[in-house]
Design an enzyme around this catalytic site. Sequence first.
Site, PDB file in Angstrom:
ATOM      1  N   THR A   4      -8.302   2.858 -19.284  1.00 54.57           N
ATOM      2  CA  THR A   4      -8.038   1.867 -18.215  1.00 54.57           C
ATOM      3  C   THR A   4      -9.282   1.794 -17.327  1.00 54.57           C
ATOM      4  O   THR A   4     -10.194   2.638 -17.452  1.00 54.57           O
ATOM      5  CB  THR A   4      -6.851   2.303 -17.327  1.00 54.57           C
ATOM      6  OG1 THR A   4      -7.276   3.421 -16.526  1.00 54.57           O
ATOM      7  CG2 THR A   4      -5.624   2.702 -18.122  1.00 54.57           C
TER       8      THR A   4
ATOM      9  N   ASP B  39       0.882  -1.175   0.000  1.00 56.41           N
ATOM     10  CA  ASP B  39       0.000   0.000   0.000  1.00 56.41           C
ATOM     11  C   ASP B  39       0.911   1.215   0.000  1.00 56.41           C
ATOM     12  O   ASP B  39       1.654   1.445   0.970  1.00 56.41           O
ATOM     13  CB  ASP B  39      -0.896  -0.021   1.251  1.00 56.41           C
ATOM     14  CG  ASP B  39      -1.820   1.179   1.302  1.00 56.41           C
ATOM     15  OD1 ASP B  39      -1.594   2.167   0.560  1.00 56.41           O
ATOM     16  OD2 ASP B  39      -2.777   1.142   2.095  1.00 56.41           O
ATOM     17  N   VAL B  40       0.864   2.002  -1.072  1.00 60.41           N
ATOM     18  CA  VAL B  40       1.841   3.096  -1.217  1.00 60.41           C
ATOM     19  C   VAL B  40       1.695   4.171  -0.142  1.00 60.41           C
ATOM     20  O   VAL B  40       2.614   4.967   0.072  1.00 60.41           O
ATOM     21  CB  VAL B  40       1.781   3.782  -2.607  1.00 60.41           C
ATOM     22  CG1 VAL B  40       2.281   2.870  -3.701  1.00 60.41           C
ATOM     23  CG2 VAL B  40       0.399   4.329  -2.916  1.00 60.41           C
TER      24      VAL B  40
ATOM     25  N   ILE C 145      -6.719   7.995 -20.597  1.00 58.97           N
ATOM     26  CA  ILE C 145      -6.095   6.726 -20.977  1.00 58.97           C
ATOM     27  C   ILE C 145      -7.082   5.608 -20.656  1.00 58.97           C
ATOM     28  O   ILE C 145      -7.630   5.562 -19.535  1.00 58.97           O
ATOM     29  CB  ILE C 145      -4.766   6.513 -20.200  1.00 58.97           C
ATOM     30  CG1 ILE C 145      -3.911   7.801 -20.236  1.00 58.97           C
ATOM     31  CG2 ILE C 145      -4.017   5.312 -20.766  1.00 58.97           C
ATOM     32  CD1 ILE C 145      -3.650   8.368 -21.617  1.00 58.97           C
TER      33      ILE C 145
ATOM     34  N   ASN D  83       3.510   5.238  -9.931  1.00 56.05           N
ATOM     35  CA  ASN D  83       2.331   5.220 -10.813  1.00 56.05           C
ATOM     36  C   ASN D  83       1.021   5.007 -10.059  1.00 56.05           C
ATOM     37  O   ASN D  83      -0.028   5.471 -10.511  1.00 56.05           O
ATOM     38  CB  ASN D  83       2.523   4.113 -11.864  1.00 56.05           C
ATOM     39  CG  ASN D  83       1.235   3.770 -12.561  1.00 56.05           C
ATOM     40  OD1 ASN D  83       0.766   4.507 -13.428  1.00 56.05           O
ATOM     41  ND2 ASN D  83       0.612   2.660 -12.160  1.00 56.05           N
TER      42      ASN D  83
ATOM     43  N   TYR E 287      -8.834  14.924  -6.426  1.00 54.42           N
ATOM     44  CA  TYR E 287      -7.909  14.381  -7.435  1.00 54.42           C
ATOM     45  C   TYR E 287      -7.020  15.504  -7.983  1.00 54.42           C
ATOM     46  O   TYR E 287      -5.794  15.366  -8.066  1.00 54.42           O
ATOM     47  CB  TYR E 287      -8.699  13.709  -8.551  1.00 54.42           C
ATOM     48  CG  TYR E 287      -7.834  12.979  -9.557  1.00 54.42           C
ATOM     49  CD1 TYR E 287      -7.229  11.768  -9.238  1.00 54.42           C
ATOM     50  CD2 TYR E 287      -7.633  13.501 -10.837  1.00 54.42           C
ATOM     51  CE1 TYR E 287      -6.438  11.093 -10.173  1.00 54.42           C
ATOM     52  CE2 TYR E 287      -6.849  12.831 -11.767  1.00 54.42           C
ATOM     53  CZ  TYR E 287      -6.255  11.625 -11.432  1.00 54.42           C
ATOM     54  OH  TYR E 287      -5.468  10.964 -12.358  1.00 54.42           O
TER      55      TYR E 287
ATOM     56  N   LYS F 292      -2.928  15.712  -7.670  1.00 52.28           N
ATOM     57  CA  LYS F 292      -2.030  15.639  -8.823  1.00 52.28           C
ATOM     58  C   LYS F 292      -1.241  16.945  -8.995  1.00 52.28           C
ATOM     59  O   LYS F 292      -0.094  16.927  -9.447  1.00 52.28           O
ATOM     60  CB  LYS F 292      -2.810  15.280 -10.091  1.00 52.28           C
ATOM     61  CG  LYS F 292      -3.370  13.855 -10.065  1.00 52.28           C
ATOM     62  CD  LYS F 292      -2.268  12.794  -9.906  1.00 52.28           C
ATOM     63  CE  LYS F 292      -2.788  11.383 -10.086  1.00 52.28           C
ATOM     64  NZ  LYS F 292      -1.725  10.364 -10.021  1.00 52.28           N
TER      65      LYS F 292
HETATM   66  P1  NAP Z   1      -5.894   1.691 -12.869  1.00 50.96           P
HETATM   67  O1  NAP Z   1      -5.938   0.758 -14.012  1.00 50.96           O
HETATM   68  O2  NAP Z   1      -7.089   1.854 -11.984  1.00 50.96           O
HETATM   69  O3  NAP Z   1      -4.625   1.305 -11.974  1.00 50.96           O
HETATM   70  C1  NAP Z   1      -4.372   1.922 -10.750  1.00 50.96           C
HETATM   71  C2  NAP Z   1      -3.259   1.144 -10.068  1.00 50.96           C
HETATM   72  O4  NAP Z   1      -2.972   1.793  -8.817  1.00 50.96           O
HETATM   73  C3  NAP Z   1      -3.654  -0.295  -9.760  1.00 50.96           C
HETATM   74  O5  NAP Z   1      -2.589  -1.157 -10.096  1.00 50.96           O
HETATM   75  C4  NAP Z   1      -3.879  -0.282  -8.252  1.00 50.96           C
HETATM   76  O6  NAP Z   1      -3.454  -1.521  -7.720  1.00 50.96           O
HETATM   77  C5  NAP Z   1      -2.886   0.809  -7.798  1.00 50.96           C
HETATM   78  N1  NAP Z   1      -3.238   1.359  -6.497  1.00 50.96           N
HETATM   79  C6  NAP Z   1      -4.338   2.093  -6.150  1.00 50.96           C
HETATM   80  N2  NAP Z   1      -4.283   2.399  -4.845  1.00 50.96           N
HETATM   81  C7  NAP Z   1      -3.117   1.856  -4.370  1.00 50.96           C
HETATM   82  C8  NAP Z   1      -2.496   1.837  -3.099  1.00 50.96           C
HETATM   83  N3  NAP Z   1      -3.027   2.441  -2.031  1.00 50.96           N
HETATM   84  N4  NAP Z   1      -1.312   1.193  -2.982  1.00 50.96           N
HETATM   85  C9  NAP Z   1      -0.752   0.563  -4.038  1.00 50.96           C
HETATM   86  N5  NAP Z   1      -1.290   0.550  -5.270  1.00 50.96           N
HETATM   87  C10 NAP Z   1      -2.464   1.189  -5.413  1.00 50.96           C
HETATM   88  O7  NAP Z   1      -5.555   3.163 -13.331  1.00 50.96           O
HETATM   89  P2  NAP Z   1      -4.526   3.775 -14.385  1.00 50.96           P
HETATM   90  O8  NAP Z   1      -5.321   4.571 -15.303  1.00 50.96           O
HETATM   91  O9  NAP Z   1      -3.577   2.759 -14.874  1.00 50.96           O
HETATM   92  O10 NAP Z   1      -3.767   4.815 -13.421  1.00 50.96           O
HETATM   93  C11 NAP Z   1      -2.370   4.813 -13.202  1.00 50.96           C
HETATM   94  C12 NAP Z   1      -1.933   6.223 -12.865  1.00 50.96           C
HETATM   95  O11 NAP Z   1      -2.195   7.083 -13.974  1.00 50.96           O
HETATM   96  C13 NAP Z   1      -2.660   6.841 -11.667  1.00 50.96           C
HETATM   97  O12 NAP Z   1      -1.742   7.564 -10.876  1.00 50.96           O
HETATM   98  C14 NAP Z   1      -3.643   7.784 -12.322  1.00 50.96           C
HETATM   99  O13 NAP Z   1      -4.019   8.857 -11.488  1.00 50.96           O
HETATM  100  C15 NAP Z   1      -2.838   8.249 -13.514  1.00 50.96           C
HETATM  101  N6  NAP Z   1      -3.668   8.816 -14.578  1.00 50.96           N
HETATM  102  C16 NAP Z   1      -4.553   8.035 -15.266  1.00 50.96           C
HETATM  103  C17 NAP Z   1      -5.337   8.618 -16.271  1.00 50.96           C
HETATM  104  C18 NAP Z   1      -6.320   7.822 -17.081  1.00 50.96           C
HETATM  105  O14 NAP Z   1      -7.040   8.433 -17.892  1.00 50.96           O
HETATM  106  N7  NAP Z   1      -6.397   6.508 -16.920  1.00 50.96           N
HETATM  107  C19 NAP Z   1      -5.210   9.980 -16.551  1.00 50.96           C
HETATM  108  C20 NAP Z   1      -4.299  10.734 -15.831  1.00 50.96           C
HETATM  109  C21 NAP Z   1      -3.533  10.142 -14.854  1.00 50.96           C
HETATM  110  P3  NAP Z   1      -4.222  -2.361  -6.586  1.00 50.96           P
HETATM  111  O15 NAP Z   1      -5.677  -2.240  -6.821  1.00 50.96           O
HETATM  112  O16 NAP Z   1      -3.646  -3.744  -6.776  1.00 50.96           O
HETATM  113  O17 NAP Z   1      -3.767  -1.746  -5.303  1.00 50.96           O
END
Ligand code: NAP
Length: 255
Positions: A188, A63-64, A186, A90, A153, A157
């Site tokens: 996801t 847990d980060v 993105i 990330n 959020y 950020k």
């Molecule tokens: P995602 O598919 O929901 O993945 C999020 C990841 O964060 C998961 O692997 C989750 O793992 C991990 N996580 C969440 N809380 C955590 C915690 N307390 N400790 C450890 N790991 C944790 O989302 P994503 O889109 O790939 O997001 C990755 C990054 O990109 C994030 O920082 C997000 O804010 C940023 N971002 C995404 C977008 C977008 O459009 N998708 C846009 C801008 C920025 P577990 O569930 O296994 O803990």
Amino acid sequence: MGKLDQKVAIVTGATSGIGRETAILLSREGASVVFTGRNKDAAEETSDLISKEGGKCLFIQHDVADENNWIEVIKTTKDHFGSLDILVNNAGQFFLKPIMETSLEDFNQICSVNIDGAWLGMKHCLPEMNDGGAIVNVSSLMGQMGLPDASGYCASKGAVTSMTKAAALEVADRNIKINALHPGVIWTPMVGAGSEGDNDLKSFFQLETPLREVGLPKNMADAILFLCTTEYLTGSDLNVDGGRFADGAMGSNAS
Ligand code: NAP
């Protein structure tokens, strides 16, 4: 020869989305990869994908927001792979709620993951990291723009983007580069991929984006690899967003 042969990398939040694709790409480029997250079952998929390509990886449940967890992750990384060159902060969370309905608990929770998580990663990795290493903090376009119902959020950020610059200055004399990535939308689970009605949502985001496509985790992994290997960039932030930040009329095509 890979771009990251002999390097050791930690990627947080690699049980899904951008983190998983990044862990795979860094491994493909020759790095030994420690990847983290909370969900052990989802971690198996990442491990399998890396192992299938012959890569070296280790999953640590993490847990980060927990400082002791970070100390353990770094100790295990050094014990297992012997050094540390790259950190990709990330892991992140997102929620939408109007500010007037957001509790202080909600606000603190997202800040503890998105801000404390990245800060703790830098604080504890930097003393152990080889000179010449790199840190990429995955921030967001929303670190520099507003989004209604996303005050927590956006605040979190914004903090990630600004602390990236402060930390970069502190370790520039060790040639450690620290930069932030600003993804746009993105595709996801964080933005609805895989949920009910996701096709409509995807079309909406595509129409809103100047390049008329949502970003893919692979696009972010490519940008993170660039930020891990570039030589003359630190304290900076990179928008990888299909043109969204440049578009003063953003959203007007989607209606
Ligand atoms: P995602 O598919 O929901 O993945 C999020 C990841 O964060 C998961 O692997 C989750 O793992 C991990 N996580 C969440 N809380 C955590 C915690 N307390 N400790 C450890 N790991 C944790 O989302 P994503 O889109 O790939 O997001 C990755 C990054 O990109 C994030 O920082 C997000 O804010 C940023 N971002 C995404 C977008 C977008 O459009 N998708 C846009 C801008 C920025 P577990 O569930 O296994 O803990």
